[in-house]
Design an enzyme around this catalytic site. Structure first.
Site, PDB file in Angstrom:
ATOM      1  CE  LYS A 171     -15.878  -4.303   1.371  1.00 53.40           C
ATOM      2  NZ  LYS A 171     -16.290  -3.684   0.104  1.00 53.40           N
ATOM      3  CD  GLU A 246      -2.127  -9.593  -4.727  1.00 53.79           C
ATOM      4  OE1 GLU A 246      -1.237  -8.719  -4.879  1.00 53.79           O
ATOM      5  OE2 GLU A 246      -3.099  -9.715  -5.469  1.00 53.79           O
ATOM      6  CB  CYS A 280      -1.705  -6.029  -8.228  1.00 49.45           C
ATOM      7  SG  CYS A 280      -2.184  -7.751  -8.385  1.00 49.45           S
ATOM      8  CD  GLU A 381      -0.575  -0.423  -7.015  1.00 51.38           C
ATOM      9  OE1 GLU A 381      -0.430  -1.561  -7.475  1.00 51.38           O
ATOM     10  OE2 GLU A 381      -1.275  -0.190  -6.007  1.00 51.38           O
TER      11      GLU A 381
HETATM   12  O1  TXE Z   1      -8.686   0.065  -2.744  1.00 48.14           O
HETATM   13  P1  TXE Z   1      -8.995  -0.475  -1.323  1.00 48.14           P
HETATM   14  P2  TXE Z   1      -8.879   1.538  -3.318  1.00 48.14           P
HETATM   15  C1  TXE Z   1      -4.344  -0.130  -5.190  1.00 48.14           C
HETATM   16  C2  TXE Z   1      -4.295   0.887  -6.305  1.00 48.14           C
HETATM   17  C3  TXE Z   1      -5.370   1.825  -5.922  1.00 48.14           C
HETATM   18  C4  TXE Z   1      -5.233   1.839  -4.429  1.00 48.14           C
HETATM   19  C5  TXE Z   1      -6.440   2.270  -3.685  1.00 48.14           C
HETATM   20  O2  TXE Z   1      -3.066   1.567  -6.282  1.00 48.14           O
HETATM   21  O3  TXE Z   1      -5.208   3.093  -6.457  1.00 48.14           O
HETATM   22  O4  TXE Z   1      -4.961   0.505  -4.106  1.00 48.14           O
HETATM   23  O5  TXE Z   1      -7.575   1.633  -4.193  1.00 48.14           O
HETATM   24  C6  TXE Z   1     -12.110  -2.668   1.033  1.00 48.14           C
HETATM   25  N1  TXE Z   1     -11.546  -2.319   6.124  1.00 48.14           N
HETATM   26  N2  TXE Z   1      -5.071  -1.334  -5.509  1.00 48.14           N
HETATM   27  O6  TXE Z   1      -8.810   2.557  -2.241  1.00 48.14           O
HETATM   28  O7  TXE Z   1      -9.632   0.568  -0.468  1.00 48.14           O
HETATM   29  C7  TXE Z   1     -12.801  -2.051  -0.154  1.00 48.14           C
HETATM   30  O8  TXE Z   1     -14.170  -1.884   0.095  1.00 48.14           O
HETATM   31  C8  TXE Z   1     -11.847  -3.376   5.362  1.00 48.14           C
HETATM   32  C9  TXE Z   1      -4.267  -2.507  -5.714  1.00 48.14           C
HETATM   33  O9  TXE Z   1     -10.065   1.557  -4.152  1.00 48.14           O
HETATM   34  O10 TXE Z   1      -7.793  -1.151  -0.833  1.00 48.14           O
HETATM   35  C10 TXE Z   1     -12.517  -3.092  -1.217  1.00 48.14           C
HETATM   36  O11 TXE Z   1     -13.414  -4.187  -1.098  1.00 48.14           O
HETATM   37  N3  TXE Z   1     -11.967  -3.324   4.029  1.00 48.14           N
HETATM   38  C11 TXE Z   1      -5.057  -3.720  -5.785  1.00 48.14           C
HETATM   39  C12 TXE Z   1     -11.111  -3.545  -0.870  1.00 48.14           C
HETATM   40  O12 TXE Z   1     -10.917  -3.165   0.480  1.00 48.14           O
HETATM   41  C13 TXE Z   1     -11.745  -2.133   3.431  1.00 48.14           C
HETATM   42  C14 TXE Z   1      -6.438  -3.710  -6.236  1.00 48.14           C
HETATM   43  C15 TXE Z   1     -10.009  -2.915  -1.712  1.00 48.14           C
HETATM   44  O13 TXE Z   1     -10.134  -1.521  -1.674  1.00 48.14           O
HETATM   45  C16 TXE Z   1     -11.401  -0.988   4.174  1.00 48.14           C
HETATM   46  C17 TXE Z   1      -7.118  -2.466  -5.941  1.00 48.14           C
HETATM   47  C18 TXE Z   1     -11.314  -1.117   5.580  1.00 48.14           C
HETATM   48  N4  TXE Z   1     -11.015  -0.080   6.372  1.00 48.14           N
HETATM   49  C19 TXE Z   1      -6.411  -1.329  -5.624  1.00 48.14           C
HETATM   50  N5  TXE Z   1     -11.250   0.043   3.315  1.00 48.14           N
HETATM   51  C20 TXE Z   1      -4.355  -5.027  -6.010  1.00 48.14           C
HETATM   52  N6  TXE Z   1      -3.474  -5.421  -5.110  1.00 48.14           N
HETATM   53  O14 TXE Z   1      -4.639  -5.729  -6.961  1.00 48.14           O
HETATM   54  C21 TXE Z   1     -11.460  -0.440   2.071  1.00 48.14           C
HETATM   55  N7  TXE Z   1     -11.790  -1.761   2.131  1.00 48.14           N
END
Ligand code: TXE
Length: 478
Positions: A171, A246, A280, A381
């Site tokens: 996904k 990660e 990240c 972050e």
């Molecule tokens: O990411 P999410 P968000 C950090 C960054 C950002 C914060 C939130 O600080 O502001 O995270 O970002 C899926 N069950 N990073 O909320 O939600 C979602 O659809 C299963 C760091 O936009 O973590 C997407 O595919 N999956 C980072 C993926 O998780 C779920 C990169 C990441 O989204 C879910 C991005 C659930 N309940 C944001 N809820 C890095 N480590 O590089 C969401 N998703």
């Protein structure tokens, strides 16, 4: 662009017919739709992945090698279209998207060779027994990826999962699903075996959650926010799923007085603002020895003020648009918070409205000073084009400040003193330490974070081990 699910070798709408709007960050406008899938779509993808499981697991390594290379070839052959789609969908500069498409193809090539080279251990127990480890595919695995480096991170998970002989339900983020869709189309074009890779689209809490909850999906590889990672772990851990997480970072970029300052500054511009700071690994805390603080401060402020923010298609654009309205609001809210916490904005600190892109989500590269090392701005972050400056007086203090967050992903240090570099590297509580460089990647190395930055490591054999189940076989010799 209408983004569909790729299930069992075909493109399909969500079973419910539901769709979501897809936005272009540079204009803030809707430019397409994406399938809004739910657990019924995950169930369908699972049936396809399950049906393909035996045959893919038993496909000779040479064949897997060939298929993964074919995916890489398909990306390379259509690189410009992939890059254009990525830049439009994510907001990043087109030149950067082009580089990322090279890396996405490399991910498939790298793990194609891993499929050929992967081996397991044997342990001879004196003259009593011989043990050998079978590393068998897990079965159907789930890969959930974020929006900052969309195809780059999507392929980074899918490639080892497939190389290790699993079938995959993947996904992409609902904010940036365009290149995953193009990858699905490429699979159809090259006749990639049906059911081996399945791509479902839609909202994290709906379709992502359905993947995590599905009993038949035995492992989840996730990259995203720490809060989401924690939530996923709370569901997957009691089901005893294998988990690779990660997560976020609050990375220190430490410049010592004995550093090659020119070299450090040149890289620090990228460490701070590449991809709008939405990496990240970005060094969001710029820590500088007090004796060179003023020099570094003046230079980084000058550089930040001179980075071109705007049209992602222009070659000289250095900072593109922020991925979504909600993330744009979050980054701006953190800038406000930094002021409340006593910070002084030295550069940026405001939205930008570039000509022709006035309704896009742009933020000026921002440099802040004067904050305590333990305030929220310095420990949470932000994930945008925002850095804070923190002076330190000696190595001991640098280490204490660097380690003073819950995160432990990556640290960068700049020093020409060899013993100091090794001492610091050993004591920094981070999964990755870069010395006199940043984002210099060898795909064989363990990649991931300590503390709240995650669980497990990706890359090289670490990823192949994650995506296989070890089984020890013990044979008595008498
Ligand atoms: O990411 P999410 P968000 C950090 C960054 C950002 C914060 C939130 O600080 O502001 O995270 O970002 C899926 N069950 N990073 O909320 O939600 C979602 O659809 C299963 C760091 O936009 O973590 C997407 O595919 N999956 C980072 C993926 O998780 C779920 C990169 C990441 O989204 C879910 C991005 C659930 N309940 C944001 N809820 C890095 N480590 O590089 C969401 N998703």
């Amino acid at each position: 662009m209408h983004i569909l699910n790729y299930i069992n070798g075909t493109m399909q709408a969500a079973l419910s017919g539901a769709i979501l709007d897809n936005f272009e960050p540079a204009t803030g406008q809707v430019y397409g739709q994406i399938a809004d899938s739910d657990n019924a779509d995950v169930a369908l993808a699972f049936e396809a992945a399950k049906a393909a499981k035996e045959s893919w697991a038993n496909t000779p390594a040479e064949e897997k090698f060939k298929w993964l290379n074919a995916l890489a070839d398909a990306i390379d052959a259509d690189r410009e279209n992939f890059a254009i789609a990525e830049s439009r969908d994510q907001g990043k500069p087109l030149w950067l998207a082009r580089n990322e498409m090279i890396r996405a193809a490399q991910n498939f090539r790298f793990f194609a060779t891993a499929a050929m080279q992967f081996a397991s251990e044997s342990h001879a127990t004196e003259n009593k027994a011989i043990n050998y480890t079978l590393r068998q595919p897990i079965g159907v695995v789930g890969c959930i990826s974020p929006w900052n480096l969309p195809l780059y991170l999507f392929s980074w998970k899918i490639a080892p999962a497939l190389a290790a002989g699993n079938t995959v339900i993947a996904k992409p983020s609902e904010f940036t699903a365009a290149t995953a869709h193009l990858l699905g189309e490429a699979c159809i074009k090259i006749g990639f075996p049906a059911g081996v890779l399945n791509i479902v689209n839609g909202l994290g809490p709906k379709v992502g959650q359905a993947m995590v909850e599905h009993k038949g999906i035995k492992a989840i590889s996730f990259t995203g926010g720490t809060a989401t990672g924690k939530h996923i772990a709370s569901i997957a851990a009691p089901m005893f799923k294998k988990l690779s997480l990660e997560l976020g970072g609050k990375n220190p970029n430490i410049i010592f007085e004995d550093a090659d300052i020119e070299k450090a500054l040149k890289t620090t511009v990228n460490t701070s603002f590449l991809n709008q700071g939405e990496i990240c690994l970005c060094g969001s805390r710029l820590m500088v020895h007090e004796s060179i603080y003023e020099i570094v401060k003046n230079r980084i402020v000058h550089e930040a003020n001179n980075l071109k923010v705007g049209n992602p298609k222009e070659e000289n654009t250095r900072v593109g648009a922020i991925v979504s309205q909600q993330h744009y609001d979050k980054v701006l809210a953190y800038i406000e918070l930094s002021k409340e916490e006593g910070g002084t904005i030295l550069a940026g600190g405001t939205p930008v409205f570039p000509e022709g892109f006035e309704s896009g989500w742009f933020i000026a590269p921002t440099v802040i000073e004067g904050l305590s090392a333990t305030c929220r701005t310095n420990t949470e972050e932000i994930f945008g084009p925002v850095i804070t400056l923190i002076p330190f007086k000696d190595e001991e203090e640098a280490l204490a400040i660097a380690n003073a967050t819950e995160y432990g992903l990556a640290a960068t240090l700049w020093t020409e003193n060899l013993t100091r570099a090794h001492r610091m590297a050993a004591n920094l509580e981070f999964g990755i330490v870069w010395i006199n460089c940043w984002l210099l990647r060898d795909l064989r190395t363990p990649f991931g974070g300590a503390k709240s930055s995650g669980v497990g490591r990706e890359g090289g054999w670490e990823a192949m081990r994650f995506f296989t189940e070890p089984k020890n076989v013990c044979i008595a010799l008498s």
